[in-house]
Design a protein around this motif. Structure first.
Motif, PDB file in Angstrom:
ATOM      1  N   ASP A 126       1.091 -12.045  14.857  1.00 49.27           N
ATOM      2  CA  ASP A 126       1.366 -10.619  15.005  1.00 49.27           C
ATOM      3  C   ASP A 126       0.678  -9.856  13.870  1.00 49.27           C
ATOM      4  OD1 ASP A 126       2.415  -8.087  15.357  1.00 49.27           O
ATOM      5  OD2 ASP A 126       4.500  -8.736  15.444  1.00 49.27           O
ATOM      6  N   SER A 127      -0.175  -8.921  14.236  1.00 51.80           N
ATOM      7  CA  SER A 127      -1.004  -8.240  13.235  1.00 51.80           C
ATOM      8  C   SER A 127      -0.326  -7.030  12.604  1.00 51.80           C
ATOM      9  CB  SER A 127      -2.313  -7.784  13.895  1.00 51.80           C
ATOM     10  OG  SER A 127      -2.066  -6.769  14.859  1.00 51.80           O
ATOM     11  N   LEU A 128       0.876  -6.670  13.063  1.00 58.55           N
ATOM     12  CA  LEU A 128       1.462  -5.375  12.716  1.00 58.55           C
ATOM     13  C   LEU A 128       1.549  -5.133  11.214  1.00 58.55           C
ATOM     14  CD1 LEU A 128       2.835  -2.781  13.838  1.00 58.55           C
ATOM     15  CD2 LEU A 128       5.003  -3.977  13.546  1.00 58.55           C
ATOM     16  N   ALA A 129       2.230  -6.028  10.502  1.00 57.19           N
ATOM     17  CA  ALA A 129       2.463  -5.795   9.082  1.00 57.19           C
ATOM     18  C   ALA A 129       1.154  -5.723   8.304  1.00 57.19           C
ATOM     19  CB  ALA A 129       3.367  -6.891   8.515  1.00 57.19           C
ATOM     20  N   GLU A 130       0.228  -6.658   8.588  1.00 60.43           N
ATOM     21  CA  GLU A 130      -1.033  -6.693   7.848  1.00 60.43           C
ATOM     22  C   GLU A 130      -1.915  -5.489   8.196  1.00 60.43           C
ATOM     23  OE1 GLU A 130      -4.704  -9.808   6.846  1.00 60.43           O
ATOM     24  OE2 GLU A 130      -3.141 -10.355   8.300  1.00 60.43           O
ATOM     25  N   ALA A 131      -1.953  -5.132   9.469  1.00 59.78           N
ATOM     26  CA  ALA A 131      -2.773  -3.989   9.884  1.00 59.78           C
ATOM     27  C   ALA A 131      -2.271  -2.698   9.246  1.00 59.78           C
ATOM     28  CB  ALA A 131      -2.768  -3.869  11.408  1.00 59.78           C
ATOM     29  N   TRP A 132      -0.946  -2.555   9.161  1.00 57.32           N
ATOM     30  CA  TRP A 132      -0.395  -1.342   8.550  1.00 57.32           C
ATOM     31  C   TRP A 132      -0.579  -1.350   7.040  1.00 57.32           C
ATOM     32  CZ3 TRP A 132       3.669   0.208  12.529  1.00 57.32           C
ATOM     33  CH2 TRP A 132       3.628   1.591  12.736  1.00 57.32           C
ATOM     34  N   GLU A 133      -0.636  -2.536   6.466  1.00 55.64           N
ATOM     35  CA  GLU A 133      -0.835  -2.627   5.023  1.00 55.64           C
ATOM     36  C   GLU A 133      -2.246  -2.193   4.639  1.00 55.64           C
ATOM     37  OE1 GLU A 133      -0.636  -5.956   1.423  1.00 55.64           O
ATOM     38  OE2 GLU A 133       0.095  -6.448   3.433  1.00 55.64           O
ATOM     39  N   ILE A 134      -3.242  -2.598   5.431  1.00 55.22           N
ATOM     40  CA  ILE A 134      -4.617  -2.242   5.067  1.00 55.22           C
ATOM     41  C   ILE A 134      -4.989  -0.829   5.494  1.00 55.22           C
ATOM     42  CG2 ILE A 134      -5.374  -4.643   5.083  1.00 55.22           C
ATOM     43  CD1 ILE A 134      -6.740  -4.115   7.754  1.00 55.22           C
ATOM     44  N   GLU A 135      -4.256  -0.286   6.490  1.00 63.85           N
ATOM     45  CA  GLU A 135      -4.488   1.094   6.940  1.00 63.85           C
ATOM     46  C   GLU A 135      -3.146   1.775   7.144  1.00 63.85           C
ATOM     47  OE1 GLU A 135      -7.116   2.878   7.208  1.00 63.85           O
ATOM     48  OE2 GLU A 135      -8.780   1.434   7.118  1.00 63.85           O
ATOM     49  N   PRO A 136      -2.482   2.193   6.071  1.00 58.58           N
ATOM     50  CA  PRO A 136      -1.121   2.742   6.181  1.00 58.58           C
ATOM     51  C   PRO A 136      -1.023   3.963   7.085  1.00 58.58           C
ATOM     52  CG  PRO A 136      -1.677   2.266   3.894  1.00 58.58           C
ATOM     53  CD  PRO A 136      -2.941   2.130   4.671  1.00 58.58           C
ATOM     54  N   ASP A 137      -2.085   4.711   7.239  1.00 59.03           N
ATOM     55  CA  ASP A 137      -2.034   5.927   8.041  1.00 59.03           C
ATOM     56  C   ASP A 137      -2.741   5.801   9.384  1.00 59.03           C
ATOM     57  OD1 ASP A 137      -0.645   7.357   6.018  1.00 59.03           O
ATOM     58  OD2 ASP A 137      -2.544   7.573   4.927  1.00 59.03           O
ATOM     59  N   ASP A 138      -3.200   4.591   9.733  1.00 58.41           N
ATOM     60  CA  ASP A 138      -3.945   4.435  10.980  1.00 58.41           C
ATOM     61  C   ASP A 138      -3.845   2.988  11.446  1.00 58.41           C
ATOM     62  OD1 ASP A 138      -5.701   4.411  13.113  1.00 58.41           O
ATOM     63  OD2 ASP A 138      -7.212   5.637  12.111  1.00 58.41           O
ATOM     64  N   LEU A 139      -2.778   2.680  12.184  1.00 59.86           N
ATOM     65  CA  LEU A 139      -2.567   1.316  12.649  1.00 59.86           C
ATOM     66  C   LEU A 139      -3.666   0.871  13.608  1.00 59.86           C
ATOM     67  CD1 LEU A 139      -0.895  -1.254  12.852  1.00 59.86           C
ATOM     68  CD2 LEU A 139       0.511  -0.143  14.590  1.00 59.86           C
ATOM     69  N   VAL A 140      -4.204   1.772  14.414  1.00 64.91           N
ATOM     70  CA  VAL A 140      -5.287   1.403  15.329  1.00 64.91           C
ATOM     71  C   VAL A 140      -6.478   0.874  14.536  1.00 64.91           C
ATOM     72  CG1 VAL A 140      -6.890   2.206  17.093  1.00 64.91           C
ATOM     73  CG2 VAL A 140      -4.537   3.081  17.060  1.00 64.91           C
ATOM     74  N   LYS A 141      -6.841   1.601  13.500  1.00 59.63           N
ATOM     75  CA  LYS A 141      -7.973   1.170  12.667  1.00 59.63           C
ATOM     76  C   LYS A 141      -7.658  -0.145  11.969  1.00 59.63           C
ATOM     77  CE  LYS A 141     -10.413   4.296  10.621  1.00 59.63           C
ATOM     78  NZ  LYS A 141     -10.880   5.371   9.685  1.00 59.63           N
ATOM     79  N   GLY A 142      -6.431  -0.297  11.482  1.00 59.33           N
ATOM     80  CA  GLY A 142      -6.049  -1.549  10.834  1.00 59.33           C
ATOM     81  C   GLY A 142      -6.116  -2.720  11.792  1.00 59.33           C
ATOM     82  N   PHE A 143      -5.676  -2.513  13.022  1.00 61.35           N
ATOM     83  CA  PHE A 143      -5.735  -3.558  14.050  1.00 61.35           C
ATOM     84  C   PHE A 143      -7.179  -3.983  14.297  1.00 61.35           C
ATOM     85  CE2 PHE A 143      -6.432  -4.351  18.622  1.00 61.35           C
ATOM     86  CZ  PHE A 143      -5.646  -5.478  18.799  1.00 61.35           C
TER      87      PHE A 143
END
Length: 477
Positions: A126-143
């Motif tokens: 599940d990419s949620l936590a890591e994606a939000w960590e690297i892009e706190p304001d843009d989960l799509v971009k983090g994903f």
């Protein structure tokens, strides 16, 4: 709270070809296994034949669905596709170009609606936590920034981010917020006039989580699916989309930290799980919408369940054998009486009128709901029960031998408690969620603890969960 109009007609088990003894056996099994259910509704051939709520949960109260929300997002995607605004082959990079990272990988640029719906984008966890960590304001971009370890379309990984991205794609092509779009096209036409949505910090609906609906609205959604998208004399969702969404698109593997569950290994559709019988929308802690078309059956469940199979096994082993095995009207009435009397156990102990206490909370215990050092005062009230004050954070009314409701910060808390010697114990149910907090105060040492029975996936801060709407960036999901 005012009662809502019925979404589904009522009948008796016998009149709809169901065994009331089988439904009773289901209740027996849940009770024997100490499964904490909050509600149960059984629908046969479009009629509610059994319904019950374990007090303090009630029929009119919306309940947090957690990931059962994903199945509603799937329907929103299907509606956008039916409108010609989206297709299964549309790529994230084309629909949401302003969320594309400059260094996107070739695979990231190939991710389509189909990969998101089937959760086969290529992440291994599940990419949620890591994606939000690297892009706190843009989960799509983090994903899209995270490396993909498997080729797209080859491996299912339960990945909350995929549904968040789908929600943003639906909003982009429709020009509507996900809640507003589903309200207009699905919920209100069905007669569901009260849906609540938790939101991320920006104000957008999670999409993968956060929808609150009543048990009957969940059951009505399942019945809409069973009917192939028709509600009354209106087609709300294309039949071919629902057949596609509730069909197996990929195999599923045992997920790390999930309990072994045969139903979790039956495959995945488009934001729906396949089951040993039929299919289901499913959310954490036992929020279930189970559809078994071969038996004309829909079952809606809410609860605080740590293992999904604790509910699914009894459904298959107790309930299904009762299809087309009706009993007498007397057996039906005995079942109805039992369903009317369901209740979670209130805290045992004495009232001790006039006794007050104060204490300081220790937050070292796992699952603490409030900061350490919070001062708690317990004062009896004239009509029985207590007022429990957590410094300046919130006040909660607690009943003795009965449930007492208060809404200190917007969302309701229903609580009951008692003295057990020199210890005051109270259960604080956040009745729009699966969760409760147990408060234990030692009057002699003037120390206490407030701990979650099951910690909310969006974090342990009690104050946060009493605000409506809940707005947060989840730590996990």
């Amino acid at each position: 709270m005012a009662s809502q109009r019925a979404l589904l007609p009522r009948s008796t088990p016998a009149a709809s070809g169901m065994s009331s003894l089988a439904i009773g056996a289901l209740l027996d099994r849940l009770e024997a296994r100490s499964v904490e259910c909050h509600s149960l509704m059984v629908v046969r051939q479009g009629h509610v034949v059994a319904e019950g709520w374990w007090a303090p949960y009630t029929a009119e109260r919306p309940h947090l669905l957690y990931s059962l929300t994903k199945s509603f997002t799937s329907v929103a995607v299907g509606l956008a596709i039916a409108d010609g605004l989206l297709s299964l082959d549309d790529r994230v990079v084309d629909v949401l170009p302003d969320h594309v990272p400059a260094d996107i990988s070739e695979q990231g640029s190939r991710i389509t609606v189909h990969h998101l719906l089937s959760m086969t984008a290529g992440h291994l966890t599940d990419s949620l936590a890591e994606a939000w960590e690297i892009e706190p304001d843009d989960l799509v971009k983090g994903f899209l920034r995270l490396p993909f370890a498997a080729a797209e379309g080859t491996r299912h990984t339960y990945d909350n981010s995929t549904t968040f991205v789908l929600a943003r794609m639906v909003e982009r092509v429709t020009g509507r917020g996900l809640p507003e779009f589903l309200d207009e096209r699905l919920l209100k036409p069905m007669g569901v006039d009260h849906a609540e949505w938790d939101r991320v910090k920006s104000g957008a609906a999670f999409g993968f989580h956060g929808l609150h609906l009543t048990t009957e609205a969940i059951a009505a959604f399942g019945e809409l699916l069973r009917r192939g998208g028709v509600w009354g004399d209106r087609r709300l969702v294309p039949r071919d989309w629902l057949e596609l969404a509730t069909s197996r698109h990929t195999e599923t593997l045992q997920i790390e930290d999930w309990s072994p569950n045969p139903d979790a290994l039956c495959g995945y559709g488009y934001q729906f799980w396949m089951s040993r019988h039929g299919y289901r929308g499913a959310g954490a802690f036992g929020q279930l919408c189970v559809v078994v078309p071969s038996h004309g059956l829909v079952v809606a469940v809410t609860g605080a369940v740590t293992e999904e199979e604790a509910v699914l096994d009894p459904l298959w082993e107790c309930l299904l054998p009762g299809v087309d095995q009706p009993e007498s009207a007397q057996e039906d009435e005995m079942l109805a009486k039992r369903l009317r009397q369901l209740s979670l156990p209130p805290v045992p102990g004495s009232a001790e009128p006039g006794r007050s206490a104060d204490a300081t909370l220790d937050a070292s215990a796992e699952g603490s709901a409030l900061p350490g050092g919070t001062v708690v005062t317990i004062d009896p009230v004239d009509d029985g029960g207590w007022l429990v004050r957590f410094e300046s954070l919130l006040d909660v009314e607690v009943g003795h031998g009965n449930w007492r409701e208060s809404s200190p910060l917007g969302r309701p808390v229903v609580a009951a408690g008692a003295w057990q010697g020199d210890t005051f114990v109270a259960d604080l149910y956040l009745v729009t969620t699966p969760h409760r907090v147990r408060l234990i105060i030692d009057a002699k040492t003037r120390t206490g603890a407030a701990t979650w029975s099951t910690v909310p996936l969006t974090g342990p801060d009690l104050v946060l969960h009493l605000r409506s709407p809940l707005m947060t960036r989840p730590d996990v999901a």
